[in-house]
Enzyme design. Structure first.
Site, PDB file in Angstrom:
ATOM      1  N   ASP A  83      -4.941  -7.617   4.309  1.00  0.00           N
ATOM      2  CA  ASP A  83      -6.224  -7.231   3.694  1.00  0.00           C
ATOM      3  C   ASP A  83      -6.952  -8.461   3.164  1.00  0.00           C
ATOM      4  O   ASP A  83      -8.152  -8.630   3.359  1.00  0.00           O
ATOM      5  CB  ASP A  83      -5.951  -6.249   2.543  1.00  0.00           C
ATOM      6  N   TYR A 123       0.820  -1.218   0.000  1.00  0.00           N
ATOM      7  CA  TYR A 123       0.000   0.000   0.000  1.00  0.00           C
ATOM      8  C   TYR A 123       0.853   1.266   0.000  1.00  0.00           C
ATOM      9  O   TYR A 123       0.363   2.354  -0.281  1.00  0.00           O
ATOM     10  CB  TYR A 123      -0.941   0.009   1.206  1.00  0.00           C
ATOM     11  N   ASP A 125     -10.421 -10.896   5.084  1.00  0.00           N
ATOM     12  CA  ASP A 125     -11.740 -11.169   4.499  1.00  0.00           C
ATOM     13  C   ASP A 125     -12.019 -12.674   4.497  1.00  0.00           C
ATOM     14  O   ASP A 125     -13.147 -13.105   4.766  1.00  0.00           O
ATOM     15  CB  ASP A 125     -11.834 -10.619   3.072  1.00  0.00           C
ATOM     16  N   ASP A 151      -0.081 -18.315   1.134  1.00  0.00           N
ATOM     17  CA  ASP A 151      -0.957 -19.254   0.407  1.00  0.00           C
ATOM     18  C   ASP A 151      -1.382 -20.387   1.339  1.00  0.00           C
ATOM     19  O   ASP A 151      -2.563 -20.716   1.467  1.00  0.00           O
ATOM     20  CB  ASP A 151      -0.279 -19.797  -0.856  1.00  0.00           C
ATOM     21  N   LYS A 187       5.657 -14.477   2.673  1.00  0.00           N
ATOM     22  CA  LYS A 187       6.151 -15.345   1.593  1.00  0.00           C
ATOM     23  C   LYS A 187       7.672 -15.250   1.620  1.00  0.00           C
ATOM     24  O   LYS A 187       8.333 -14.930   0.626  1.00  0.00           O
ATOM     25  CB  LYS A 187       5.600 -14.915   0.237  1.00  0.00           C
TER      26      LYS A 187
HETATM   27  C1  IPM Z   1     -10.203  -2.760   4.019  1.00  0.00           C
HETATM   28  C2  IPM Z   1     -10.589  -2.224   2.674  1.00  0.00           C
HETATM   29  C3  IPM Z   1      -9.650  -1.071   2.356  1.00  0.00           C
HETATM   30  C4  IPM Z   1      -8.271  -1.668   2.071  1.00  0.00           C
HETATM   31  C5  IPM Z   1     -10.066  -0.192   1.210  1.00  0.00           C
HETATM   32  C6  IPM Z   1     -11.509   0.267   1.385  1.00  0.00           C
HETATM   33  C7  IPM Z   1      -9.131   0.993   1.162  1.00  0.00           C
HETATM   34  O1  IPM Z   1     -10.539  -3.262   1.724  1.00  0.00           O
HETATM   35  O2  IPM Z   1     -10.159  -1.924   4.948  1.00  0.00           O
HETATM   36  O3  IPM Z   1      -9.967  -3.971   4.148  1.00  0.00           O
HETATM   37  O4  IPM Z   1      -7.968  -2.027   0.926  1.00  0.00           O
HETATM   38  O5  IPM Z   1      -7.533  -1.750   3.058  1.00  0.00           O
HETATM   39 MN    MN Z   2     -10.147  -5.216   2.486  1.00  0.00          MN
END
Ligand code: IPM
Ligand code: MN
Length: 363
Positions: free
Chosen positions: A249, A138, A253, A225, A193
């Site tokens: 990130d 990032y 999820d 992975d 990694k």
């Molecule tokens: C998160 C989101 C953010 C990221 C976006 C909205 C900037 O996906 O907070 O996980 O990519 O970190």
């Molecule tokens: Mn995210």
């Protein structure tokens, strides 16, 4: 004058609904005089009106506040000329400029919530992903190269300072927890990694250096992975996972998916001075304005905010309020007093809010 000033940034899509639901619940949990909320503008819809995704006055208010509570930001199609989304800059500017280096994402299976992983029960999936939040891949946001429409690059940046502080955060967090559900052992798993890239080998080596100060916390390693398989097949092994920004990130999820989805996934984005609290989900524009969104992730983020403020200011009353909010959410979910649509129910945002407020009063 309230004890703590909280900036709220409703943002885009479902952001206003879930943010305002959380304000109502936090007010009910904390009572008068504890929290004052300062609504501020920001996000993609504000950018369309004003040309600014994070106005200067909002940023100044965030810098001065005790904490920031955010709904969600981002609208599809609202992009910069380079194709990247505008709304994301609301978070990214706050992360970089307020130095919110630890993005703490609890992954916990609540009673009453069905995991897509068969046979796993509440209490068996309970870990925290600590995502480095200010560098990694990032760091190249807005800095990558696009050459003659033929080539594009983005560079990963990892620093000793950045890795040390997020690793220390992870080990300190593990010390405050009761260990992994599987064996009760305090454990920090380094997700990287290191087998392929020097930047991740460096990430791992700095985490190793930090672990030397934590004899009571085990260090463990998993390639990015491989950990996706382990998170599905042995989620009870994990206590705290620390990862570079982009990997954090992605796996956060996946982790959320194993405990019911983004609708029950809170986040606390923390620096040494500032804290931003928001559900880990997005702005869900497809259901915006329909009272259909679940406020649970933002409400749980609000509880994380109360607990963070309580720790920072040694405020037992606020810690008790955080406990009450979490118990109220658990009570509603486990007894299915109201089931949000993302969990298979029909409860609206306002119905979820009322059910949690009622649980607060009966606590
Ligand atoms: C998160 C989101 C953010 C990221 C976006 C909205 C900037 O996906 O907070 O996980 O990519 O970190
Ligand atoms: Mn995210």
């Amino acid at each position: 004058m309230a004890k703590y000033e909280i900036v709220t940034i409703d943002g885009d899509g479902i952001g206003p609904e879930v943010c305002q639901s959380t304000v109502e619940i936090l007010r009910a949990a904390c009572g008068a005089g504890m929290l004052s909320f300062i609504p501020c503008d920001g996000g993609a819809s504000h950018y369309l009106k004003s040309g600014s995704v994070l106005p200067e006055d909002t940023f100044e208010a965030c810098k001065a506040a005790d904490a920031i509570l955010h709904g969600a930001a981002g609208l599809p199609g609202v992009t910069y000329p380079d194709g990247t989304e505008v709304g994301n800059d609301l978070h990214l500017i706050l992360r970089f400029k307020l130095d919110l280096y630890a993005n703490m994402r609890p992954i916990r299976l609540y009673a009453g919530v069905e995991s897509p992983l068969r046979h796993w029960r509440p209490g068996q999936i309970d870990y925290v992903i600590v995502r480095e939040n200010t560098e990694g891949l990032y760091a190249s946001r807005g800095g990558g190269i696009v050459l003659r429409d033929e080539l594009a690059t983005d560079t990963i940046v990892v620093t000793r300072k950045g890795i040390e502080r997020v690793a220390r955060f992870a080990f300190e967090l593990s010390r405050r927890r009761k260990g992994a559900p599987r064996d009760g052992r305090r454990r920090v798993t380094v997700c990287d990694k290191a087998n392929i890239l020097r930047s991740y080998a460096f990430f791992r080596s700095v985490c190793d250096d930090v672990s030397g100060s934590y004899d009571d916390v085990e260090i463990d390693y998993a390639y990015a992975d491989a950990i996706t398989v382990h998170m599905l097949k042995r989620p009870d092994f994990y206590d705290v996972i620390v990862a570079e920004n982009m990997f954090g990130d992605i796996i956060s999820d996946l982790g959320a998916g194993t405990v019911g989805g983004m609708g029950v996934s809170p986040s606390a984005e923390l620096g040494d001075r500032h804290g931003l609290f928001q559900g880990a989900h997005g702005s869900a524009p497809d259901i915006a304005g329909q009272n259909a969104a679940s406020p649970v992730a933002t409400v749980l983020s609000g509880a994380l905010m109360l607990r963070w403020l309580a720790d920072k200011h040694t405020d037992a009353g606020l810690a008790a309020a955080a406990d009450r909010v979490e118990r109220a959410v658990e009570h509603v979910l486990s007894n299915k007093l109201a089931v949000p649509r993302d969990l298979g129910g029909t409860a609206s945002c306002t119905e979820m809010t009322s059910a949690i407020c009622r649980a607060l009063t009966s606590d």
